[in-house]
Design a protein around this motif. Structure first.
Motif, short mmCIF file in Angstrom:
data_model
loop_
_atom_site.label_atom_id
_atom_site.label_comp_id
_atom_site.label_asym_id
_atom_site.label_seq_id
_atom_site.Cartn_x
_atom_site.Cartn_y
_atom_site.Cartn_z
N SER A 267 65.19 23.15 68.06
CA SER A 267 64.78 24.10 69.08
C SER A 267 63.26 24.18 69.14
O SER A 267 62.55 23.75 68.23
CB SER A 267 65.37 25.48 68.80
OG SER A 267 65.04 25.90 67.50
N SER A 268 62.75 24.75 70.23
CA SER A 268 61.30 24.88 70.39
C SER A 268 60.70 25.73 69.27
O SER A 268 59.58 25.50 68.85
CB SER A 268 60.98 25.50 71.75
OG SER A 268 61.66 26.74 71.91
N THR A 269 61.46 26.73 68.83
CA THR A 269 61.09 27.52 67.66
C THR A 269 62.15 27.30 66.60
O THR A 269 63.25 27.84 66.70
CB THR A 269 61.00 29.02 67.99
OG1 THR A 269 60.05 29.23 69.03
CG2 THR A 269 60.62 29.83 66.77
N SER A 334 70.55 23.96 75.42
CA SER A 334 69.47 24.41 74.55
C SER A 334 70.00 24.85 73.19
O SER A 334 70.99 25.59 73.10
CB SER A 334 68.72 25.58 75.20
OG SER A 334 67.79 26.14 74.29
#
Length: 533
Positions: A267-269, A334
């Motif tokens: 994930s992006s974070t 996502s």
């Protein structure tokens, strides 16, 4: 201008967004377009519509792209038939994988492209995946590879509490195994074959035990990074390639009875999620830029009804199952979407990207509260709670959710939940959560179904599948829909009066385990290429 006169690069761009029906229609127009779709179209479709299917890896390697797409289409039809209760389509086959075990156990499982490993008591049972035949006629194969006992002394039983595969160069023979006495072992499985059949041997070495009478309750791994969560709430990150793989690279304490953990590094974070028994039973912790666990939660995930309560007045609850959200759902693939199985029998789906948060936790201002005294420093408020974007429930089984998995047909758009009693597994199609519920005609399958279909409390057929629903309107305070049809549930083979302790969901199969035996729901069509189930 003739379409086939366009450059191949342009034609590939035209083929890229097309679905199965469009590609099939294009194949019928001319030999040139048929060749183009055969060479490029089906491969593009497979690239754009991934189907997680570890147990089919060996068989799919023999198939051409068109055969893989055909298989996926038949599998999707089987999943749709189960939801629509269309028995004539023979949606799936349920079968046990072994005889009934002695006693009541609490098994766990681990799935890889090479094998399924089930741990029950102190024994590992391995089921290998392969292919029967070659070429387009290669059929998926599952066979019992053997069992190994990790019991050291007969007078000292030690139950396995968690297992996970360790990266070993795609061999899928190495596992970390945790025991209830706090010990941890790394086990290397060695399958052998001779004239008498297949067998399994192993070697192992001991890792340092978990201290303070604690034990590992859950593993979650990604590549060479492994997350462990102990029963008392100690979460640790490990690198499985380090010279000392037992030494954690980072640890935090949740200080509560903990059940399950999920590691997300794509994930992006990057984050970890933990399910526990407490007033804040579902917490998300981010990883720092150096890959360390941050002690302060990034998000606290709650039910829609309790998210606005003061922090010191939240009711206690528990989260037993965690999974990444289905990648084929309308909200996209996502990894920031998280599904959780709760003690109240509901599955809640959260989007960590969402802005639908409550105000930061208020604190009680009663005179008896130490927070109301002027001498007590104001504590750092917890993060703002995040409401679920979707709540799913099986109206026929309000038992706690013990196991959770996402995947299935339709491009991995399903959610499966194992309940705490009667070996019930409930399924929902996330794509149907945003459409009106249609009425299921209770007479459509009467007399021909091998399932028990419950529609508006009316049962037909002779077996064990129920239709359940979703509660998408819970967050808006709207009434729940009165018509079923958004999901279904089924008993595990044998109808054990047992929880479903673990689930693994892939495109064409559902693996699970009860206290008595492992089982599989097989959505592979019996008629596909003449295969036998």
């Amino acid at each position: 201008m003739n379409l086939t006169a366009l450059p191949v690069e342009i034609l590939i761009l035209i083929l890229d967004p097309l679905g199965i029906h469009e590609l099939a229609a294009l194949c019928l127009t001319s030999r040139a377009l048929h060749s183009l779709v055969t060479e490029y179209g089906w491969s593009l479709y497979l690239h754009n519509h991934p189907r997680p299917a570890p147990s089919l890896t060996a068989a799919r390697a023999h198939w051409c792209p068109h055969t893989r797409v055909r298989f996926d289409a038949l599998t999707d039809a089987a999943w749709s038939a189960a939801l629509a209760q269309a028995p004539a389509l023979a949606s799936f086959i349920a079968r046990p994988l072994s005889r009934t075990w002695a006693g009541k156990l609490q098994p766990v499982l681990a799935l890889s492209p090479a094998r399924l490993v089930v741990a029950a008591g102190s024994t590992l049972y391995s089921y290998a995946f392969g292919a029967s035949g070659t070429g387009e006629s290669a059929a998926p194969r599952v066979y019992a590879e053997g069992a190994v006992s990790l019991l050291k002394t007969p007078e000292r039983p030690r139950n396995i509490t968690a297992i996970t595969f360790v990266e070993d160069g795609a061999q899928d023979r190495t596992l970390d195994v945790a025991f209830q006495d706090g010990s941890v072992e790394r086990v290397y499985l060695t399958p052998t074959s001779d004239d008498s059949g297949s067998s399994l041997s192993f070697t192992r070495y001991t890792l340092p035990p978990i201290p303070h009478s604690d034990f590992i309750e859950s593993f979650s791994a990604h590549s060479t990074t492994q997350l462990s969560l102990s029963a008392n709430g100690t979460a640790s990150l490990h690198s499985t390639t380090s010279p000392s793989p037992s030494s954690p690279t980072s640890s935090i304490s949740l200080a509560t009875r903990s059940w399950t953990a999920l590691l997300s590094l794509t994930s992006s974070t990057p984050y970890t999620a933990f399910g526990s028994s407490s007033r804040t039973p579902l917490a998300v912790h981010a990883l720092s830029s150096t890959g360390a666990l941050l002690p302060r939660p990034l998000a606290l995930l709650h039910t829609a009804r309790t998210a606005d309560l003061p922090a010191d007045r939240l009711p206690s609850s528990a989260v037993y199952g965690l999974a990444r959200g289905p990648i084929g759902a309308p909200w996209g693939a996502s990894p920031m979407v998280l599904a959780a199985g709760w003690y109240d029998g509901k599955v809640r789906v959260y989007d960590l990207r969402a802005a639908d948060r409550c105000s930061p936790f208020p604190f009680s201002s009663s005179p008896s509260s130490p927070l109301s005294t002027s001498r007590t420093p104001t504590p750092t408020p917890p993060p703002a709670p995040l409401r679920p974007m979707l709540t799913l429930a099986d109206r026929w089984s309000p038992e706690p959710i013990y196991a959770l998995a996402c995947g299935g047909g339709g491009g991995a758009a399903h959610i499966a939940a194992g309940t705490a009693r009667h070996s019930v597994v409930a399924f929902w199609d996330a794509r149907a959560a945003s459409v009106p519920v249609s009425y299921l005609d209770a007479s459509s399958g009467a007399g021909s179904s091998s399932f028990d279909v419950h529609a508006n409390a009316t049962a037909v057929g002779t077996s064990g599948v129920n239709v359940n629903g979703t509660d998408k309107s819970a967050a808006q305070g709207q009434p729940q829909p009165q018509m079923p049809g958004r999901g279904w549930s089924v008993h595990a083979p044998g109808n054990d009066a047992s929880p479903v302790y673990a689930l693994a969901l892939e495109s064409a199969r559902v693996w699970g385990v009860t206290q008595s035996r492992p089982f599989v729901y097989d959505f592979v069509s019996r008629l596909f290429l003449g295969w036998t189930a």
